[in-house]
Write an enzyme that holds these catalytic residues in place. Structure first.
Site, PDB file in Angstrom:
ATOM      1  N   ARG A  37      19.346  -0.528   2.011  1.00 22.30           N
ATOM      2  CA  ARG A  37      18.997   0.832   1.592  1.00 22.30           C
ATOM      3  C   ARG A  37      17.963   1.690   1.951  1.00 22.30           C
ATOM      4  O   ARG A  37      17.333   0.905   2.594  1.00 22.30           O
ATOM      5  CB  ARG A  37      18.865   0.565  -0.085  1.00 22.30           C
ATOM      6  CG  ARG A  37      20.141  -0.517  -1.092  1.00 22.30           C
ATOM      7  CD  ARG A  37      20.876   0.876  -1.526  1.00 22.30           C
ATOM      8  NE  ARG A  37      22.200   0.126  -2.021  1.00 22.30           N
ATOM      9  CZ  ARG A  37      23.114   0.307  -2.596  1.00 22.30           C
ATOM     10  NH1 ARG A  37      23.835   0.601  -1.760  1.00 22.30           N
ATOM     11  NH2 ARG A  37      23.916   0.271  -3.730  1.00 22.30           N
ATOM     12  N   GLU A  79      -1.151  26.765   2.179  1.00 19.15           N
ATOM     13  CA  GLU A  79      -0.797  27.270   0.177  1.00 19.15           C
ATOM     14  C   GLU A  79      -0.267  29.317   0.239  1.00 19.15           C
ATOM     15  O   GLU A  79      -1.375  29.739  -0.031  1.00 19.15           O
ATOM     16  CB  GLU A  79      -0.567  26.822  -1.059  1.00 19.15           C
ATOM     17  CG  GLU A  79      -0.087  25.628  -1.061  1.00 19.15           C
ATOM     18  CD  GLU A  79      -0.878  25.072  -2.174  1.00 19.15           C
ATOM     19  OE1 GLU A  79      -0.121  23.507  -2.578  1.00 19.15           O
ATOM     20  OE2 GLU A  79      -2.185  24.691  -2.629  1.00 19.15           O
TER      21      GLU A  79
END
Length: 179
Positions: free
Chosen positions: A37, A139
């Site tokens: 995985r 941001e």
């Protein structure tokens, strides 16, 4: 009792600023043979659903991976040693400038458990008061209160594209929780 998995081998593939990727050989519950995985490792996050009456506070910011600006609930990743509530308080203040007097941990989910280990904690925030925001240097955030009819219309017209926001708003509309 839930059967446990066993990790037989873990190999780092990538480490970036926000996440890491590992390839793991695991023996999952009910499996006789080991499986491979690839897992994206990302710390837990806090999501804030600030509500005033039926209105909900959302932020709009450009998301490069999506190639567009999205309306979403304020959220952020927990810092080392930080609780999910402390993260929720910090992110609400940083991204929007708002502070809340009432908090309730409301939902907990894995946004993409097939490949991502991130866990999200959704907090309801009430008795919200305005203040000065302190976004991070990279941001660019617009902040807006959406009256109930407007955010519900965005849901109905399928105009919410951010998964955490979609899940939290749909659950909020269905449950009508109180703080």
């Amino acid at each position: 009792m839930t059967p446990r998995r066993r990790t037989l081998k873990s190999q780092p593939l990538f480490r970036g600023r926000a996440f890491a990727v590992t390839r793991e050989t695991v023996l999952e519950p009910g499996q006789a043979r080991p499986l491979e995985r690839d897992i994206v490792r990302h710390g837990p996050s806090a999501v804030i659903l600030a509500a005033r009456g039926g209105a909900v506070l959302m932020v709009r910011q450009y998301r490069h991976a999506a190639g567009r600006a999205l309306w979403e609930l304020p959220a952020g990743t927990l810092e080392a040693g930080e609780t999910s509530l402390a993260c929720a308080r910090r992110e609400l203040r940083e991204e929007t400038g708002y502070r809340a007097r009432r908090w309730r941990r409301w939902l907990r989910f894995f946004p993409s458990p097939g490949l991502l280990d991130e866990e999200m904690f959704v907090y309801l925030a009430g008795e919200v008061a305005a203040g000065a925001s302190r976004p991070e240097a990279d941001e660019r955030i617009a902040v807006r209160w959406f009256p109930a009819r407007d955010w519900m219309a965005l849901l109905d017209r399928r105009r919410i594209y951010d998964g955490k926001t979609l899940a939290a708003l749909a659950a909020f509309r269905a449950a009508r929780p109180r703080l």
